[in-house]
Design an enzyme around this catalytic site. Structure first.
Site, PDB file in Angstrom:
ATOM      1  N   HIS A 235      10.296  12.806  -1.836  1.00 17.19           N
ATOM      2  CA  HIS A 235       8.420  12.853  -1.976  1.00 17.19           C
ATOM      3  C   HIS A 235       7.893  14.900  -2.151  1.00 17.19           C
ATOM      4  O   HIS A 235       7.357  14.799  -3.527  1.00 17.19           O
ATOM      5  CB  HIS A 235       8.059  12.446  -1.084  1.00 17.19           C
TER       6      HIS A 235
HETATM    7  O1  RIB Z   1       4.951   9.663   2.191  1.00 17.86           O
HETATM    8  C1  RIB Z   1       5.402  10.840   1.925  1.00 17.86           C
HETATM    9  C2  RIB Z   1       4.807  12.095   2.599  1.00 17.86           C
HETATM   10  O2  RIB Z   1       4.351  11.677   3.921  1.00 17.86           O
HETATM   11  C3  RIB Z   1       5.805  13.680   3.147  1.00 17.86           C
HETATM   12  O3  RIB Z   1       4.874  14.668   2.084  1.00 17.86           O
HETATM   13  C4  RIB Z   1       6.363  13.267   4.438  1.00 17.86           C
HETATM   14  O4  RIB Z   1       6.555  14.652   4.547  1.00 17.86           O
HETATM   15  C5  RIB Z   1       5.367  12.677   4.774  1.00 17.86           C
HETATM   16  O5  RIB Z   1       4.048  13.961   4.659  1.00 17.86           O
END
Ligand code: RIB
Ligand code: CA
Length: 293
Positions: A235
């Site tokens: 992500h």
């Molecule tokens: O949904 C993914 C996000 O949530 C990313 O930033 C991960 O690190 C968590 O913070």
């Protein structure tokens, strides 16, 4: 490209930060930390540990210990009690700054030419919302905000339509979307297309010691947190990758709002650029090349 990285490290945050710190195209002015994946003390220490592994002295400024108006809800099931999946990182090269995140953001934005400093948001948007409240004139000097968050056409990861960063502090997200910033959102629709699998881990390990190997260890820890997954979504690395390789992302413009109760993205009044797709192969190559330095 001067940038402030606001983060809740966090396994995928760590990979994003290692890439950004080693990337000559990015001048990381500061890491500002927020409670999210894990508590503020741990995210702040981890930011310093990640910088130490990258061999970069960068100021770390602690920010909000909880979302606006609600309690923090860490995700230790994914990121582990240390927030880095138990992967060995060095101790910080220097203590975190006595200057808090909001004051540091306001100072850096006030002293740099207007529009010259970008903000990369890898966690809940609490710190940016607090900056908008306490120093709106500084917030208006931000160049562009690139934030990982939300789910548009795909299912959420903490609820049917809710993604962790937005849902952890929906009030902050409401205020950020309504602020008229130059905001590009990278939701799960795009980030789930950048997936790390066993081949990715093996390729990173061929990159030699340091950030590439640490990223391989972090991804393996990411796998350990979930049973049976063939791959794991990267992500947060999408944020610095979009800053440096925007042409490899498909970006649409949407009129959005945020459900303050669930954090789900809804049709609404705020026009936001939203990355809905990406070219995974090319981005993996850039990520690996950057980590191998
Ligand atoms: O949904 C993914 C996000 O949530 C990313 O930033 C991960 O690190 C968590 O913070
Ligand atoms: Ca994060």
């Amino acid at each position: 490209m001067p940038v402030i990285i606001d983060t809740d490290p966090g396994i995928d945050d760590a990979i994003a930060i290692l890439y950004a710190l080693r990337n000559p195209a990015l001048d990381v002015l500061a890491l500002t930390t927020v409670a999210g994946n894990i508590g503020l003390d741990v995210t702040t220490r981890n930011a310093g540990r990640i910088a130490a592994l990258a061999g970069v002295r960068v100021p770390v400024h602690p920010g909000a210990a909880a979302p606006l108006g609600r309690a923090a809800r860490p995700e230790t099931g994914i990121h582990g009690n240390d927030g880095l999946g138990g992967v060995a990182f060095p101790e910080p090269l220097q203590p975190a700054s006595e200057e808090g995140a909001i004051a540091a953001m306001a100072r850096l934005l006030a002293t740099a030419p207007a529009g010259s400093v970008d903000l990369h948001c890898l966690g809940p948007l609490t710190n940016l919302a607090l900056l908008l409240r306490s120093a709106p004139q500084a917030a208006r000097r931000i160049g562009r905000v690139i934030a990982m968050g939300g789910a548009v056409e795909v299912a959420g990861n903490v609820g049917p339509k809710a993604e962790f960063n937005i849902a952890h502090d929906p009030e902050a997200a409401v205020e950020v979307l309504a602020a008229g910033l130059d905001l590009t959102l990278i939701p799960l629709d795009a980030t789930r297309q950048l997936r790390a699998d066993a081949a990715c881990i093996a390729a990173l390990r061929r990159g030699g010691a340091g950030p590439a190997t640490a990223a391989a260890d972090l991804i393996e820890a990411y796998f350990a947190a979930t049973s049976g997954a063939e791959s794991r979504p990267l992500h947060d690395p999408c944020v610095p990758l979009l800053a440096c390789h925007e042409a490899l992302f498909r970006i649409e413009t949407y009129a959005l709002g945020v459900d303050p109760a669930t954090g789900a993205l809804l049709p609404g009044p705020d026009r936001v650029r939203v990355a809905m797709g990406l070219e995974a192969g090319a981005l993996h190559d850039h990520l690996r090349a950057g980590l191998e330095g």
